[in-house]
Design a protein around this motif. Sequence first.
Motif, mmCIF file in Angstrom:
data_model
loop_
_atom_site.group_PDB
_atom_site.id
_atom_site.type_symbol
_atom_site.label_atom_id
_atom_site.label_comp_id
_atom_site.label_asym_id
_atom_site.label_seq_id
_atom_site.Cartn_x
_atom_site.Cartn_y
_atom_site.Cartn_z
ATOM 1 N N ASP A 192 0.829 -1.204 0.000
ATOM 2 C CA ASP A 192 0.000 0.000 0.000
ATOM 3 C C ASP A 192 0.873 1.268 0.000
ATOM 4 O O ASP A 192 0.879 2.042 0.945
ATOM 5 N N PRO A 193 1.635 1.469 -1.107
ATOM 6 C CA PRO A 193 2.538 2.616 -1.147
ATOM 7 C C PRO A 193 1.810 3.957 -1.021
ATOM 8 O O PRO A 193 2.360 4.919 -0.494
ATOM 9 N N ARG A 194 0.551 3.998 -1.491
ATOM 10 C CA ARG A 194 -0.188 5.269 -1.410
ATOM 11 C C ARG A 194 -0.428 5.652 0.046
ATOM 12 O O ARG A 194 -0.272 6.822 0.419
ATOM 13 N N ALA A 195 -0.787 4.682 0.865
ATOM 14 C CA ALA A 195 -1.023 4.956 2.292
ATOM 15 C C ALA A 195 0.276 5.426 2.933
ATOM 16 O O ALA A 195 0.282 6.341 3.770
ATOM 17 N N VAL A 196 1.397 4.801 2.522
ATOM 18 C CA VAL A 196 2.697 5.201 3.093
ATOM 19 C C VAL A 196 3.013 6.637 2.703
ATOM 20 O O VAL A 196 3.442 7.447 3.525
ATOM 21 N N ARG A 197 2.780 6.982 1.444
ATOM 22 C CA ARG A 197 3.116 8.343 0.992
ATOM 23 C C ARG A 197 2.209 9.389 1.622
ATOM 24 O O ARG A 197 2.609 10.543 1.805
ATOM 25 N N ARG A 198 0.987 8.968 1.971
ATOM 26 C CA ARG A 198 0.086 9.889 2.687
ATOM 27 C C ARG A 198 0.601 10.147 4.093
ATOM 28 O O ARG A 198 0.536 11.251 4.611
ATOM 29 N N ALA A 199 1.138 9.101 4.712
ATOM 30 C CA ALA A 199 1.539 9.204 6.127
ATOM 31 C C ALA A 199 2.933 9.800 6.289
ATOM 32 O O ALA A 199 3.294 10.262 7.371
ATOM 33 N N MET A 200 3.728 9.774 5.210
ATOM 34 C CA MET A 200 5.141 10.064 5.356
ATOM 35 C C MET A 200 5.615 11.300 4.597
ATOM 36 O O MET A 200 5.190 11.535 3.467
ATOM 37 N N GLY A 201 6.477 12.072 5.236
ATOM 38 C CA GLY A 201 7.163 13.163 4.548
ATOM 39 C C GLY A 201 8.607 12.742 4.348
ATOM 40 O O GLY A 201 9.231 12.187 5.254
ATOM 41 N N GLY A 230 1.306 20.085 -3.014
ATOM 42 C CA GLY A 230 0.016 20.038 -2.316
ATOM 43 C C GLY A 230 -1.066 19.451 -3.206
ATOM 44 O O GLY A 230 -1.859 18.617 -2.789
ATOM 45 N N ARG A 231 -1.065 19.877 -4.478
ATOM 46 C CA ARG A 231 -2.069 19.369 -5.435
ATOM 47 C C ARG A 231 -1.858 17.864 -5.656
ATOM 48 O O ARG A 231 -2.811 17.101 -5.710
ATOM 49 N N LEU A 232 -0.563 17.446 -5.756
ATOM 50 C CA LEU A 232 -0.276 16.017 -5.944
ATOM 51 C C LEU A 232 -0.759 15.193 -4.753
ATOM 52 O O LEU A 232 -1.098 14.023 -4.887
ATOM 53 N N HIS A 233 -0.768 15.833 -3.590
ATOM 54 C CA HIS A 233 -1.270 15.144 -2.393
ATOM 55 C C HIS A 233 -2.791 15.263 -2.266
ATOM 56 O O HIS A 233 -3.354 14.873 -1.252
ATOM 57 N N GLY A 234 -3.426 15.848 -3.266
ATOM 58 C CA GLY A 234 -4.891 15.839 -3.283
ATOM 59 C C GLY A 234 -5.542 17.070 -2.671
ATOM 60 O O GLY A 234 -6.767 17.090 -2.486
ATOM 61 N N LEU A 235 -4.758 18.124 -2.354
ATOM 62 C CA LEU A 235 -5.375 19.344 -1.819
ATOM 63 C C LEU A 235 -6.072 20.102 -2.957
ATOM 64 O O LEU A 235 -5.636 20.030 -4.106
ATOM 65 N N SER A 236 -7.130 20.844 -2.615
ATOM 66 C CA SER A 236 -7.782 21.683 -3.624
ATOM 67 C C SER A 236 -6.809 22.804 -3.996
ATOM 68 O O SER A 236 -5.838 23.068 -3.264
ATOM 69 N N ARG A 237 -7.089 23.475 -5.113
ATOM 70 C CA ARG A 237 -6.195 24.552 -5.563
ATOM 71 C C ARG A 237 -6.024 25.612 -4.466
ATOM 72 O O ARG A 237 -4.900 26.015 -4.139
ATOM 73 N N ALA A 238 -7.135 26.009 -3.847
ATOM 74 C CA ALA A 238 -7.080 27.063 -2.828
ATOM 75 C C ALA A 238 -6.334 26.583 -1.588
ATOM 76 O O ALA A 238 -5.478 27.296 -1.037
ATOM 77 N N ALA A 239 -6.624 25.329 -1.173
ATOM 78 C CA ALA A 239 -5.969 24.791 0.037
ATOM 79 C C ALA A 239 -4.471 24.635 -0.212
ATOM 80 O O ALA A 239 -3.645 24.911 0.669
ATOM 81 N N ALA A 240 -4.098 24.209 -1.433
ATOM 82 C CA ALA A 240 -2.676 24.013 -1.755
ATOM 83 C C ALA A 240 -1.943 25.351 -1.725
ATOM 84 O O ALA A 240 -0.820 25.462 -1.215
#
Length: 354
Positions: A119-128, A150-160
């Motif tokens: 589950d590499p996606r879960a790892v990348r979400r949890a890890m910097g 930020g966008r690659l991590h799924g943040l909205s444009r405004a949040a990023a």
Amino acid sequence: MTVPSAGAPEPVPSPAPPHVDGAPEPIPATAAPVFVDPLATVEPAPGLDADGIVVEHVHRSFGTVQAVREMTFHARPGRVTALIGPNGAGKTTLLLMLASLLAPDAGAIRIARADPVRDPRAVRRAMGWMPDVLGTWRTLTPLQILTTVGRLHGLSRAAAKERASELIVEARLEELAGRPSRVLSRGQQQRLGLVRALVHRPSVLLLDEPAAGLDPTSRVELRGMLRGFAAAGGTVLISSHDLSELDEMADDAVFVDRGEVVGGERLVLARQAAREWRIRALDPRALSYQLANIGVAFDRVRIEGDVAYVALDRDEHAADVLARLVGAGVPIIHFAPAVGDIERTYLGLAGGAR
Ligand SMILES: Nc1ncnc2c1ncn2[C@@H]1O[C@H](COP(=O)(O)OP(=O)(O)OP(=O)(O)O)[C@@H](O)[C@H]1O
């Protein structure tokens, strides 16, 4: 600082040395089989369900080169753990596996309970992840880089955008926020690399030589930031060759050598290696005279200018030497270990505790 010490023998109390009335007791020249460290813990084997970073019996080869041949440790939440070892010990290979960029040949890894292989996606979400070289888009500005991440991590444009602006301030890059990142100095790139790892508010941080190129102010800030991250329950693993800096920053240490985590008797011996103490007195001549007079063996003393370096096996000996010097009227103005615990252990390992 706690060094994981699986398999460490129980401390053995030392017998009181004989004392001849009137004569100063000599300072022992060899290490007694004693190791008293109230912080040292014998850790149980980490279960894969633990939080933080769990590494169990991990192996990885490149052709015939066994880069990582047996690594097991647990970097715990709320603590800063140092990963230490000489060149070629397998640190980068391990970090790449933790970051889900390389698969282990055998063994298991969990990052915040997620498996980097399955589950590499879960790892990348949890890890910097802060690699030693920024390796980013050199024509983009720091603000654009942070927004894109930020966008690659799924943040909205405004949040990023909002998160990027926040982190630009944290990295003290306001004046360079709109310049191409290629103009950043090494230290500025390091600061950008660090906040880039924090964009998605990870719970685990992996850092490779994070302080390389940082000026003293930035180093202090980095230390404060990492301590704050750990205090908030985060897990930090730092790989670095800067041992004095790790001594200041780390709570725990994992020593690796030739693809293996060093533990057991070898580590215990290394931690008992003699440590130099730095001593200064208002009267340097009285200091060297009294060091000899109170029984410190001459081959344990090194004089550099008005500073005496004395190699002592145990902290108790240091306390004893200090008491005797003061008792003999030497006007001591400085008495401190010349190296910290991590450096002492590393030097002990390098010095032959194999
Ligand atoms: N892609 C690769 N192909 C072949 N051998 C490799 C590869 N990557 C690493 N190695 C070898 O694996 C061993 C461990 O290397 P690694 O880079 O993990 O060590 P390190 O502890 O990070 O060293 P340093 O402190 O110098 O960065 C070394 O002998 C290295 O030459």
